[in-house]
Motif scaffolding. Structure first.
Motif, PDB file in Angstrom:
ATOM      1  N   GLY A  65       0.774  -1.104  -0.050  1.00 45.16           N
ATOM      2  CA  GLY A  65       0.212  -0.122   0.050  1.00 45.16           C
ATOM      3  C   GLY A  65       0.998   1.234  -0.156  1.00 45.16           C
ATOM      4  O   GLY A  65       0.391   2.264  -0.564  1.00 45.16           O
ATOM      5  N   ASP A  66       2.049   1.360   0.500  1.00 44.39           N
ATOM      6  CA  ASP A  66       2.914   2.396   0.517  1.00 44.39           C
ATOM      7  C   ASP A  66       3.807   2.504  -0.500  1.00 44.39           C
ATOM      8  O   ASP A  66       4.472   3.561  -0.675  1.00 44.39           O
ATOM      9  CB  ASP A  66       3.817   2.308   2.077  1.00 44.39           C
ATOM     10  CG  ASP A  66       2.852   2.512   3.106  1.00 44.39           C
ATOM     11  OD1 ASP A  66       1.775   2.962   2.998  1.00 44.39           O
ATOM     12  OD2 ASP A  66       3.221   2.107   4.339  1.00 44.39           O
ATOM     13  N   SER A  67       3.833   1.462  -1.687  1.00 44.36           N
ATOM     14  CA  SER A  67       4.670   1.371  -2.410  1.00 44.36           C
ATOM     15  C   SER A  67       4.146   2.285  -3.648  1.00 44.36           C
ATOM     16  O   SER A  67       3.037   2.805  -3.837  1.00 44.36           O
ATOM     17  CB  SER A  67       4.934   0.099  -3.241  1.00 44.36           C
ATOM     18  OG  SER A  67       3.856  -0.473  -3.541  1.00 44.36           O
ATOM     19  N   THR A  68       4.894   2.252  -4.922  1.00 44.03           N
ATOM     20  CA  THR A  68       4.433   2.846  -6.125  1.00 44.03           C
ATOM     21  C   THR A  68       3.433   1.929  -6.874  1.00 44.03           C
ATOM     22  O   THR A  68       3.155   2.330  -7.953  1.00 44.03           O
ATOM     23  CB  THR A  68       5.693   3.282  -6.795  1.00 44.03           C
ATOM     24  OG1 THR A  68       6.633   2.208  -7.219  1.00 44.03           O
ATOM     25  CG2 THR A  68       6.551   4.173  -6.115  1.00 44.03           C
ATOM     26  N   VAL A  87      -6.027   3.125 -16.793  1.00 44.41           N
ATOM     27  CA  VAL A  87      -6.548   2.200 -15.562  1.00 44.41           C
ATOM     28  C   VAL A  87      -6.422   0.764 -16.216  1.00 44.41           C
ATOM     29  O   VAL A  87      -6.681   0.302 -17.236  1.00 44.41           O
ATOM     30  CB  VAL A  87      -7.518   2.492 -15.035  1.00 44.41           C
ATOM     31  CG1 VAL A  87      -8.180   1.403 -13.956  1.00 44.41           C
ATOM     32  CG2 VAL A  87      -7.781   3.822 -14.356  1.00 44.41           C
ATOM     33  N   SER A  88      -5.855  -0.275 -15.296  1.00 43.37           N
ATOM     34  CA  SER A  88      -6.076  -1.669 -15.794  1.00 43.37           C
ATOM     35  C   SER A  88      -7.304  -2.142 -16.154  1.00 43.37           C
ATOM     36  O   SER A  88      -8.185  -2.197 -15.099  1.00 43.37           O
ATOM     37  CB  SER A  88      -5.163  -2.438 -14.970  1.00 43.37           C
ATOM     38  OG  SER A  88      -5.313  -3.921 -14.861  1.00 43.37           O
ATOM     39  N   GLN A 106       2.363  16.329  -2.319  1.00 41.75           N
ATOM     40  CA  GLN A 106       2.638  15.117  -1.881  1.00 41.75           C
ATOM     41  C   GLN A 106       1.538  14.387  -1.276  1.00 41.75           C
ATOM     42  O   GLN A 106       0.773  15.076  -0.474  1.00 41.75           O
ATOM     43  CB  GLN A 106       3.910  15.138  -1.125  1.00 41.75           C
ATOM     44  CG  GLN A 106       5.158  15.836  -1.624  1.00 41.75           C
ATOM     45  CD  GLN A 106       6.354  15.996  -0.383  1.00 41.75           C
ATOM     46  OE1 GLN A 106       6.119  15.862   0.567  1.00 41.75           O
ATOM     47  NE2 GLN A 106       7.372  15.895  -1.204  1.00 41.75           N
ATOM     48  N   ARG A 107       1.573  13.049  -1.389  1.00 39.49           N
ATOM     49  CA  ARG A 107       0.588  12.160  -0.875  1.00 39.49           C
ATOM     50  C   ARG A 107       1.624  11.260   0.084  1.00 39.49           C
ATOM     51  O   ARG A 107       2.526  10.785  -0.076  1.00 39.49           O
ATOM     52  CB  ARG A 107       0.049  11.334  -1.769  1.00 39.49           C
ATOM     53  CG  ARG A 107      -0.832  11.888  -2.848  1.00 39.49           C
ATOM     54  CD  ARG A 107      -1.401  11.242  -3.597  1.00 39.49           C
ATOM     55  NE  ARG A 107      -2.696  10.776  -3.439  1.00 39.49           N
ATOM     56  CZ  ARG A 107      -3.059   9.353  -3.175  1.00 39.49           C
ATOM     57  NH1 ARG A 107      -2.480   8.560  -4.215  1.00 39.49           N
ATOM     58  NH2 ARG A 107      -4.183   8.815  -2.694  1.00 39.49           N
ATOM     59  N   PHE A 108       0.889  10.938   1.262  1.00 37.66           N
ATOM     60  CA  PHE A 108       1.455   9.867   2.236  1.00 37.66           C
ATOM     61  C   PHE A 108       0.424   9.047   2.923  1.00 37.66           C
ATOM     62  O   PHE A 108      -0.779   9.453   2.984  1.00 37.66           O
ATOM     63  CB  PHE A 108       2.051  10.808   3.507  1.00 37.66           C
ATOM     64  CG  PHE A 108       3.129  11.555   3.252  1.00 37.66           C
ATOM     65  CD1 PHE A 108       4.523  11.090   3.297  1.00 37.66           C
ATOM     66  CD2 PHE A 108       2.991  12.825   2.623  1.00 37.66           C
ATOM     67  CE1 PHE A 108       5.412  12.035   2.743  1.00 37.66           C
ATOM     68  CE2 PHE A 108       4.010  13.658   2.402  1.00 37.66           C
ATOM     69  CZ  PHE A 108       5.222  13.238   2.514  1.00 37.66           C
ATOM     70  N   LYS A 135      -3.753   7.411  -8.146  1.00 42.45           N
ATOM     71  CA  LYS A 135      -2.533   6.654  -8.307  1.00 42.45           C
ATOM     72  C   LYS A 135      -2.331   7.038 -10.354  1.00 42.45           C
ATOM     73  O   LYS A 135      -1.416   6.768 -10.600  1.00 42.45           O
ATOM     74  CB  LYS A 135      -2.210   5.305  -8.234  1.00 42.45           C
ATOM     75  CG  LYS A 135      -2.068   5.216  -6.588  1.00 42.45           C
ATOM     76  CD  LYS A 135      -1.759   3.797  -6.172  1.00 42.45           C
ATOM     77  CE  LYS A 135      -1.733   3.674  -4.889  1.00 42.45           C
ATOM     78  NZ  LYS A 135      -1.295   2.245  -4.422  1.00 42.45           N
ATOM     79  N   ASN A 136      -3.342   7.202 -10.901  1.00 40.24           N
ATOM     80  CA  ASN A 136      -3.299   7.319 -12.215  1.00 40.24           C
ATOM     81  C   ASN A 136      -2.805   8.804 -12.676  1.00 40.24           C
ATOM     82  O   ASN A 136      -3.197   9.879 -12.194  1.00 40.24           O
ATOM     83  CB  ASN A 136      -4.619   7.408 -13.041  1.00 40.24           C
ATOM     84  CG  ASN A 136      -4.749   7.463 -14.255  1.00 40.24           C
ATOM     85  OD1 ASN A 136      -4.431   8.613 -14.868  1.00 40.24           O
ATOM     86  ND2 ASN A 136      -4.869   6.291 -15.221  1.00 40.24           N
ATOM     87  N   LYS A 137      -1.811   8.917 -13.298  1.00 40.97           N
ATOM     88  CA  LYS A 137      -0.802  10.099 -13.487  1.00 40.97           C
ATOM     89  C   LYS A 137      -1.884  11.390 -14.284  1.00 40.97           C
ATOM     90  O   LYS A 137      -1.551  12.348 -13.869  1.00 40.97           O
ATOM     91  CB  LYS A 137       0.607  10.062 -14.215  1.00 40.97           C
ATOM     92  CG  LYS A 137       1.133   9.165 -13.435  1.00 40.97           C
ATOM     93  CD  LYS A 137       2.644   9.075 -14.181  1.00 40.97           C
ATOM     94  CE  LYS A 137       3.731   8.164 -13.722  1.00 40.97           C
ATOM     95  NZ  LYS A 137       4.994   7.768 -14.275  1.00 40.97           N
ATOM     96  N   THR A 138      -2.436  10.916 -15.179  1.00 38.60           N
ATOM     97  CA  THR A 138      -3.382  11.923 -16.001  1.00 38.60           C
ATOM     98  C   THR A 138      -4.451  12.397 -14.970  1.00 38.60           C
ATOM     99  O   THR A 138      -4.460  13.482 -14.790  1.00 38.60           O
ATOM    100  CB  THR A 138      -4.075  11.164 -16.957  1.00 38.60           C
ATOM    101  OG1 THR A 138      -2.972  10.330 -17.930  1.00 38.60           O
ATOM    102  CG2 THR A 138      -4.841  12.153 -17.751  1.00 38.60           C
ATOM    103  N   PHE A 139      -4.987  11.537 -14.205  1.00 40.31           N
ATOM    104  CA  PHE A 139      -6.283  11.798 -13.360  1.00 40.31           C
ATOM    105  C   PHE A 139      -5.611  12.886 -12.074  1.00 40.31           C
ATOM    106  O   PHE A 139      -6.392  13.769 -11.744  1.00 40.31           O
ATOM    107  CB  PHE A 139      -6.933  10.560 -12.918  1.00 40.31           C
ATOM    108  CG  PHE A 139      -8.149  10.989 -11.983  1.00 40.31           C
ATOM    109  CD1 PHE A 139      -9.190  11.587 -12.597  1.00 40.31           C
ATOM    110  CD2 PHE A 139      -8.379  10.637 -10.674  1.00 40.31           C
ATOM    111  CE1 PHE A 139     -10.483  11.952 -11.863  1.00 40.31           C
ATOM    112  CE2 PHE A 139      -9.335  10.991  -9.979  1.00 40.31           C
ATOM    113  CZ  PHE A 139     -10.421  11.766 -10.339  1.00 40.31           C
TER     114      PHE A 139
END
Length: 723
Positions: A193-196, A245-246, A435-437, A390-394
């Motif tokens: 969950g904390d990974s990329t 998205v997958s 930033q997101r945490f 996590k979708n870069k475009t969105f």
């Protein structure tokens, strides 16, 4: 061997007595598969590079040792046996070894009955491994919203790694450790969950066992009905915001996103309600507002009874001014805009996402949203929202909206930043980093170099200091709060650790930009230095308190958190309940204390607000209505929406919900209002309109006292009086 009749580029081989002709370079495994000869395997998939790590596909080629068929190319004249006794015994031994480390049944076997390892073991007649079971568990990882990781079920086939790298080009997964301690890891051994990881699902689809499985929450679907329609995965992929998205993930999460249509005047969501979804507006406009009256709860004296009877009423700010309410404030809500205190109404439109914190952390709705025109919106559960974020475009679209619509308000919401010029604000809009945490992730660590200033955009941040024997919580910060100025203005070292309590988003101002800001605007420096000095002094006072008391007993009772305790001396107390009755008489028959609670020696710490130093009641308030005064007292602001989360969070049961009749929107008749019962949170007000608290004054045996905990423990140590 190749004969004169063998076409160029082809090779003649024999597999299990069958003469075959296959292209040069073909693996033994593929040669057998192309001709209908099955060879079992656990590490090989057709869309991945073969690695031969499971060794289950071994065959006899006449060489000194058995060969892994997935990586052994055919040779002219090669004779291969795939089912000899030697081969079958080797496979059975390998299966027994793998099963000795495998929890049976694993999650996949329980869910769908198709764990590839357990299926092969059953076919080989292996009901239980003859080898010793693993004695040390490798553990589970449930940090991802979409995928559950069971390291004990992992057979180190590397299919997930190759799926992540070769198929999706994400390069998140890899191997960690050696030998008995080897396992898969995300990034540099982060939790999933904390990974990329973007939770595309490719690793889960690739996994042959229950090591990577679809979490139960993913199967949850949003109810569809009038005004709502579901999607198939292929339909969602055609929608621009879901681009990238997958498809595998969307197929697994079918029903977790719906399209809703709201008619003009229809309520989309109501403040104070608990929910689990977020909304993304596609078309139309909506009004976001707080309908709860913005007013303080104030008690006023009457003339009845032995004690002055106090009546609780709602009083506007101008009639009940507080010393710290000298400037205009904005009310933080779970949307890309904040609400002005004087007129708590704003507009949402296409491209706006709201309900993010409700969806991700299950907080109450912070505001009421009503369709101003016909609105079309996507409603989604948090597993889908997490993927979208996590979708870069969105993500870029949301960040651009925030910079354009809300960042300036957040910056100017910091009192010291009021002097910043419009030009510098515009500069910061482009230079700050968003930033997101993840929950539990450390943002800054005490003792490390200070290089940034942070403004909280979404979520809650815990600020704490380390001391001998434990951790001391200094504060909880929410939207609009900030941290990092002490280290930048002081010695360049972080004086506290800041940790994300939930899903947190921050605005990061670099150290260089911060120094330029305080250099160009002296008022900003002066204000920040004053706040930093106040925080340092308050922190030092707390640490002195920790050093002066028996810390083990103090911590075990939770009394270290209190600034003011209502204690009852049980040697003097006759259990007459005069204190409880006096409190009830003073507050319209509703007592704000209970004669029960923690005990320390002969003293009972009654259930009444402690004005905690670590106020858990402040965590999660959807509109930031519960906070500290400058004197560190915990207060409830007049824009409280009565959701009750603070009351549920208080570990001591010291916050009550007080009902009032107010006029609110009638959900059955758009544009009309009707009388409803609206709650406001209340807690012990220390009877500030009287000379001393009613409970203390009423006690006929001098058993009730309001004390400072430090004084209280001084009495325990024989160093002074409780009074």
């Amino acid at each position: 061997m190749t004969t004169a009749t063998t076409p160029p580029g082809m090779i003649d081989v024999t597999i299990d007595g069958r003469a075959l002709r296959v292209p040069a370079g073909t693996s033994v495994f593929d040669a057998a598969r192309m001709n209908g000869i099955a060879i079992p395997t656990l590490c090989h998939l057709q869309n991945q590079t073969p690695v031969g790590v499971c060794r289950l596909c071994v065959v006899d080629t006449g060489a000194r040792v058995l060969s892994a068929s997935c990586v052994r190319p055919v040779e002219p004249g090669m004779k291969v046996s795939t089912d000899s006794e030697k081969v079958l015994n080797a496979r059975k031994t390998l299966l027994e070894l793998l099963m000795s480390d495998h929890p049976s049944p694993c999650a996949r076997q329980e869910q769908s009955g198709d764990c590839e390892l357990e299926t092969l073991a059953k076919a080989a007649g292996i009901l239980e491994s003859g080898f010793q079971k693993r004695t040390v568990a490798r553990g589970h990882d449930d940090s991802s919203l979409a995928i559950a990781v069971d390291h004990d079920a992992c057979i180190l086939c590397d299919r997930c790694i190759r799926g992540c790298d070769e198929v999706k080009n994400n390069f998140v997964l890899g191997r960690m450790g050696k030998g008995y301690s080897a396992g898969i890891a995300f990034d540099l051994n982060s939790s999933m969950g904390d990974s990329t990881c973007i939770s595309c699902g490719e690793c889960m689809v690739s996994c042959p066992t229950g090591a990577l499985t679809n979490k139960g929450v993913v199967g949850t679907a949003i109810a569809v009905g009038p005004g709502a329609e579901g999607f198939e995965a292929e339909d969602l992929l055609k929608i621009p915001v879901f681009k990238g998205v997958s498809g595998t993930f969307l197929e697994l999460n079918r029903g977790a996103v719906v399209k809703r249509r709201f008619r003009q005047g229809e309520i989309v969501c109501r403040e104070g309600e608990f929910g689990s979804t977020a909304f993304y507006i596609l078309e139309g406009k909506a009004k976001v507002s707080i309908s709860t009256p913005i007013a303080h709860v104030r008690t006023q004296g009457g003339a009845k009874g032995l004690f002055k009877r106090l009546t609780s009423t709602l009083v506007a700010r101008e009639d009940d001014k507080r010393e710290e309410e000298t400037r205009d404030r904005t009310i933080p809500i779970d949307a890309p805009v904040d609400l002005a205190y004087g007129n708590p109404v704003a507009e949402l439109g296409p491209g706006d996402l709201f309900g993010e914190m409700t969806c991700m952390n299950f907080y109450p709705r912070s505001a009421t949203v009503i369709a101003e025109s016909d609105v079309i919106a996507y409603e989604m559960l948090r597993n889908v929202l997490d993927i979208m974020l996590k979708n870069k475009t969105f993500r870029a679209q949301l960040d651009e909206t925030y910079r354009r619509r809300a960042l300036e308000n957040h910056l100017r919401g910091v009192p010291m930043f009021a002097d910043l010029s419009p030009e510098f604000i515009d500069y910061l809009k482009g230079s700050v980093e968003l930033q997101r945490f993840a929950p539990g992730q450390v943002i800054v660590q005490q003792g490390e170099a200070a290089d940034s200033f942070y403004l909280v955009r979404i979520g809650f941040v815990k600020v704490s200091e380390n001391y001998p024997g434990g951790e001391l919580v200094l504060a909880y910060l929410s939207r609009g709060d900030y941290f990092g100025e002490i280290g930048l203005l002081g010695g360049g070292v972080r004086t506290a650790t800041c940790t994300a309590l939930d899903h947190v988003e921050l605005v990061r101002i670099s150290g260089d930009d911060f120094r330029e800001m305080v250099g160009r605007f002296p008022g900003v420096r002066t204000g920040l230095e004053a706040i930093a000095a106040e925080r340092r002094a308050a922190n030092q006072q707390r640490m002195q308190m920790v050093d002066s008391v028996p810390i083990g007993q103090f911590l075990s009772q939770g009394l270290m958190e209190a600034q003011s305790l209502l204690i009852l001396d049980l040697q003097n107390c006759t259990r007459c309940d005069a204190c409880v009755n006096a409190c009830a008489d003073a507050h319209d028959g509703i007592t704000r204390l209970v004669r029960d609670g923690l005990r320390f020696d002969r003293y009972l710490v009654a259930t009444s607000c402690r004005q905690c130093r670590d106020p858990l009641c402040m965590v999660g308030c959807p509109v930031g209505a519960i906070r500290r005064r400058n004197s560190l007292e915990v207060i409830i602001e007049d824009w409280c929406i009565g959701c009750g989360l603070c009351a549920r969070n208080c570990p001591y049961g010291n916050i009550n919900l007080h009902p009032f009749e107010v006029m609110a929107e009638d959900p059955e008749h758009a544009g009309r209002k009707k009388a409803v019962i609206q709650q406001k949170a209340t807690s012990c007000d220390l009877c500030t309109h009287l000379k001393e608290p009613s409970c203390v004054y009423a006690c006929p045996h001098d058993a009730a006292h309001r004390v400072d905990p430090k004084t209280f423990f001084a009495e325990m140590l024989g160093q002074g009086s409780v009074k």
